[in-house]
Scaffold this motif. Structure first.
Motif, short mmCIF file in Angstrom:
data_model
loop_
_atom_site.label_atom_id
_atom_site.label_comp_id
_atom_site.label_asym_id
_atom_site.label_seq_id
_atom_site.Cartn_x
_atom_site.Cartn_y
_atom_site.Cartn_z
N LEU A 24 0.85 -1.18 0.00
CA LEU A 24 0.00 0.00 0.00
C LEU A 24 0.89 1.24 0.00
O LEU A 24 1.73 1.41 0.90
CB LEU A 24 -0.90 0.00 1.24
N VAL A 25 0.76 2.09 -1.02
CA VAL A 25 1.60 3.28 -1.16
C VAL A 25 0.68 4.49 -1.28
O VAL A 25 -0.13 4.58 -2.23
CB VAL A 25 2.52 3.19 -2.37
N PHE A 26 0.79 5.41 -0.32
CA PHE A 26 0.06 6.67 -0.37
C PHE A 26 0.95 7.70 -1.07
O PHE A 26 2.06 8.02 -0.59
CB PHE A 26 -0.28 7.15 1.05
N GLU A 83 2.99 -1.34 8.55
CA GLU A 83 2.66 -2.62 7.94
C GLU A 83 1.35 -3.15 8.53
O GLU A 83 0.96 -2.82 9.66
CB GLU A 83 3.79 -3.62 8.13
N LEU A 84 0.70 -4.02 7.75
CA LEU A 84 -0.57 -4.64 8.11
C LEU A 84 -0.37 -6.14 7.98
O LEU A 84 0.24 -6.60 7.00
CB LEU A 84 -1.69 -4.14 7.20
N THR A 85 -0.95 -6.90 8.94
CA THR A 85 -0.74 -8.35 8.94
C THR A 85 -2.10 -9.06 8.81
O THR A 85 -3.06 -8.74 9.53
CB THR A 85 -0.05 -8.80 10.23
N CYS A 86 -2.15 -10.04 7.89
CA CYS A 86 -3.33 -10.88 7.69
C CYS A 86 -2.98 -12.30 8.12
O CYS A 86 -2.05 -12.90 7.55
CB CYS A 86 -3.78 -10.88 6.24
N ILE A 87 -3.72 -12.83 9.11
CA ILE A 87 -3.42 -14.15 9.67
C ILE A 87 -4.57 -15.08 9.34
O ILE A 87 -5.74 -14.80 9.67
CB ILE A 87 -3.19 -14.07 11.18
N MET A 88 -4.22 -16.20 8.64
CA MET A 88 -5.20 -17.23 8.32
C MET A 88 -4.85 -18.45 9.15
O MET A 88 -3.94 -18.43 9.97
CB MET A 88 -5.18 -17.56 6.83
N ALA A 89 -5.65 -19.51 8.91
CA ALA A 89 -5.45 -20.72 9.71
C ALA A 89 -4.07 -21.32 9.48
O ALA A 89 -3.44 -21.81 10.41
CB ALA A 89 -6.55 -21.74 9.39
N LYS A 90 -3.60 -21.31 8.26
CA LYS A 90 -2.34 -21.96 7.94
C LYS A 90 -1.27 -21.02 7.39
O LYS A 90 -0.19 -21.47 7.01
CB LYS A 90 -2.58 -23.10 6.93
N GLU A 91 -1.50 -19.75 7.28
CA GLU A 91 -0.50 -18.84 6.71
C GLU A 91 -0.73 -17.44 7.22
O GLU A 91 -1.78 -17.13 7.80
CB GLU A 91 -0.55 -18.87 5.19
N LYS A 92 0.30 -16.61 7.00
CA LYS A 92 0.26 -15.21 7.44
C LYS A 92 0.84 -14.35 6.31
O LYS A 92 1.88 -14.67 5.73
CB LYS A 92 1.08 -15.02 8.71
N PRO A 146 3.27 -4.33 3.43
CA PRO A 146 3.94 -3.06 3.76
C PRO A 146 3.05 -1.88 3.40
O PRO A 146 2.30 -1.91 2.40
CB PRO A 146 5.20 -3.06 2.90
N ILE A 147 3.17 -0.84 4.21
CA ILE A 147 2.43 0.40 3.95
C ILE A 147 3.45 1.53 3.90
O ILE A 147 4.25 1.70 4.83
CB ILE A 147 1.39 0.66 5.03
N ARG A 148 3.43 2.28 2.81
CA ARG A 148 4.35 3.43 2.68
C ARG A 148 3.56 4.65 2.27
O ARG A 148 2.61 4.55 1.49
CB ARG A 148 5.44 3.17 1.66
N ALA A 149 4.02 5.78 2.79
CA ALA A 149 3.44 7.07 2.37
C ALA A 149 4.59 7.91 1.85
O ALA A 149 5.58 8.13 2.54
CB ALA A 149 2.75 7.74 3.54
#
Length: 699
Positions: free
Chosen positions: A45-47, A117-126, A130-133
């Protein structure tokens, strides 16, 4: 998508009790990775174009690629600038094949770059997103390459670049490059949308291709521009590579002109240097700087002085710092010195300047000798556009006063001993300077026989000086002497060679030998000869006989008068050798080309064969300068009595010698007596003659 409570159980995974998958035929191979069932878009994600205090949002899509619904938890660390539009750390259910949007809100407080940064956690993976402005940026549009192509060596070639800030922020830049390239300006600022001129200079010291890079650093990024240039020689030459000044009188000057021709299309700058290359100049400067370093004695003296001042005044300046500062100042002067050509005898004007395209510069070379020596130097012309400095050889010879002799050699021929002679020579000044001269006496024996006048003086240009040389010697033989006259300002003296042969007077007799033949003992014999003086000078002579005695010889006439002398019976006895020769005259003076008749008388008192020399001694010249051989044989005749008895009544006629016998009768009758006959010079028994006298009748 809706919020859900966390599941009661986690997804099963491989545990220690469960076997792992293996590839067939390869029991040790790991299990192949499982295919991801989730995806996010975009991956970052880039602002863009951040503006302070303005809120902006972006959407992240979470996609379920599986055939069944899946649960995902979205979480993000707390930040004052980035927030999730939905609560953090909650689970979301995503249907199969569908996507769930997640909104991220960004609220900056200043115009700069941010990151998170933003983290997405699933049952078997993560999945970490990255977030940049990106705030406002300065972007300078430098070209990718600058090519100078062919340029004159040791000449500055410039290219100007028009650079624009195409970003949206003021640029604070720094520009740098490497030799032989340089750039101006090296630092500055450029507002967004503005343009500026950047000048890149190519100045190569050697021929060939040169590469470099122009680096622009804005603090945010570095921009590199490739640089290339090829350095070549241009056609700049000297009209001659040497100057022969020839002979030049000291204190005067010889001047000539050479031309520096620029046959190129550039303006060439030139400098006359003392050394052949920049490398040699740097070496010389390093040498001079080493000499400036204070010695240990200087440091000690400086320290002692500082302590003495401190003792008297209670305080003192840091003399060490002062000394170091003075040394640094001197070193700076050495580094700033261009080392232009400098000489005490050769001068070049101008020492530096510029020559326009297809033009020439007139260079004046002046030679000023200080002494009568040979001078040589080399000046090197440093020309922009030429890799190698152009050498100009300078040669000249200093000429002192030019003094010559009217004749370098004076041949006296045959000269006579003890005779005075006077000769004259001329010293001639052939030059344009006054010539002070001094006679340099020699230390040889012959030199003491000469007198030179004057011994010193001054000869004006074109003038002459008569020098009188007097000669008088008492030494015989040939000679050759060099007389030197030193001339001020001339390295070599003027040399006069005088040669000759010193001889005695030339005397000779008119015959080679005086032969007396056979002579009688005690009888004088005389021979005559003539002594001639062939010289041009009068001579005073004295005659002597070789091996002659000193006691006068006895003449037979004198001996006869000595009737009772014992020498009649015992012979003559001398205490010293007799003087048997007499000369008349025995001494005198003979005029030039004159002669003297001489009588030589021999009265021998020695029975022998004579071989003597009549020697001539000359007053003031020598002994035995002439001679004549004297030969003779002295004999004593043998006498015999023809009759042992001489009877006066029967006197024999034609006797061998008539000897008068005087008889004085003293009584009447017949008388007999012996007559003894002595021979002068014969020491044998006298001859006895028996005589019978008749009875005399006395009347």
């Amino acid at each position: 998508m809706r919020d859900q409570s966390p599941p009661s159980a986690t997804a099963p995974g491989p545990g220690p009790g469960r076997p792992q998958a293996r590839c067939r035929g390869c029991p040790l191979s790991p299990a192949p990775p499982k295919r991801s069932v989730f995806g996010v878009s975009p991956r970052e994600l880039v602002f863009q174009n951040v503006v302070a205090h303005e809120v902006s949002e972006m959407v992240l899509s979470i996609m379920n690629k599986d055939k069944i619904a899946q649960m995902v938890k979205v979480c993000m660390e707390s930040s004052p600038y980035f927030q999730l539009a939905c609560p953090s750390d909650v689970y979301h259910i995503v249907p199969p094949g569908a996507s769930a949007p997640v909104r991220i809100r960004f609220s900056p407080d200043e115009n700069k770059d941010y990151s998170h940064e933003l983290t997405c956690i699933m049952a078997k993976e993560k999945i970490v997103v990255p977030i940049r402005a990106i705030g406002a940026r300065a972007i300078l549009d430098f070209p990718a390459q600058v090519d100078f192509s062919e340029c004159p060596v040791k000449h500055s070639t410039q290219k100007t670049l028009l650079v624009r800030n195409v970003g949206n922020r003021t640029a604070h830049y720094q520009l740098s490059t490497q030799s032989p390239f340089s750039v101006v300006p090296t630092a500055g600022t450029l507002a967004a949308g503005d343009t500026m001129q950047v000048t890149v200079t190519f100045h190569a010291l050697t021929n060939g291709d040169h590469f470099g890079s122009l680096c622009c650093n804005t603090g945010e990024e570095s921009i590199h521009t490739k640089l290339h240039g090829e350095a070549v020689d241009v056609d700049v030459v000297l009209s001659t590579n040497s100057v022969e000044a020839g002979k030049t009188f000291i204190t005067m000057a010889y001047q000539t002109t050479v031309f520096l021709e620029n046959r190129s299309n550039i303006t060439a700058h030139f400098q006359w240097k003392a050394l052949p290359s920049e490398e040699e100049e740097n070496k010389e400067k390093r040498r001079q700087c080493r000499l400036l370093h204070p010695s240990g004695e200087e440091w000690l003296e400086n320290f002692t002085e500082e302590k003495e001042v401190e003792k008297v005044q209670g305080f003192s300046e840091d003399h060490t710092a002062l000394l170091r500062s003075r040394v640094q100042e001197k070193k700076a002067k050495v580094q700033d010195d261009p080392l232009l050509f400098a000489s005490d005898n050769f001068f070049i004007e101008p020492l530096e300047g510029e020559i326009g395209p297809n033009c020439s510069a007139e260079i004046t070379v002046t030679f000023k000798p200080l002494e009568a020596l040979e001078y040589q130097s080399v000046a090197y012309c440093h020309v922009s556009g030429c890799e190698i400095r152009l050498p100009l050889c300078l040669r000249g010879k200093g000429q002192g006063p030019l003094v010559e002799l009217s004749s370098p050699t004076l041949d006296l021929g045959k000269i006579f001993i003890n005779t005075s002679y006077v000769y004259e020579v001329e010293l001639i000044n052939q030059g344009a300077l006054d010539a002070p001269f001094t006679y340099i006496p020699s230390t040889t024996n012959v030199d003491f026989c000469f007198t030179v006048e004057p011994e010193r003086g001054m000869i004006a240009p074109g003038g002459t000086q008569t020098v009188q040389i007097s000669f008088h010697t008492t030494v015989l033989g040939s000679f050759e002497e060099k007389f030197q006259f030193s001339v001020a300002g001339s390295p070599t003296p003027v040399i006069l060679t005088i040669r000759g042969s010193v001889t005695g007077p030339n005397l000779h007799f008119d015959l080679p030998e005086l032969d007396f033949g056979d002579i009688s003992f005690g009888f004088p014999y005389t021979q005559r000869c003539r002594l001639t003086n062939c010289s041009m000078v009068p001579v005073t002579f004295k005659l002597r006989m070789s091996d002659d005695g000193t006691q006068p010889a006895v003449d037979s006439l004198d001996q006869i008068r000595k009737e009772g002398d014992p020498s009649w019976r015992k012979g003559i006895h001398f205490y010293v050798e007799p003087r048997e020769f007499t000369m008349n005259p025995s001494q005198g003076t003979i005029l030039p080309q004159g002669h003297q008749d001489i009588e030589v008388t021999l009265c021998s008192n020695t029975v022998m064969e004579f071989y003597r020399r009549l020697l001539v001694d000359l007053e003031g010249f020598g002994e035995g300068v002439a001679s004549v051989v004297i030969t003779a044989r002295c004999l004593v005749p043998e006498l015999q009595v023809s009759s042992p008895v001489l009877m006066y009544d029967e006197c024999h006629l034609k006797s061998t010698a008539e000897i008068p016998v005087v008889v004085e009768v003293q009584a009447l009758g017949t008388h007999r007596t012996n007559v003894v006959i002595g021979v002068f010079g014969d020491e044998r028994n006298p001859l006895v003659l028996h005589r019978k006298f008749l009875q005399a009748l006395l009347l």
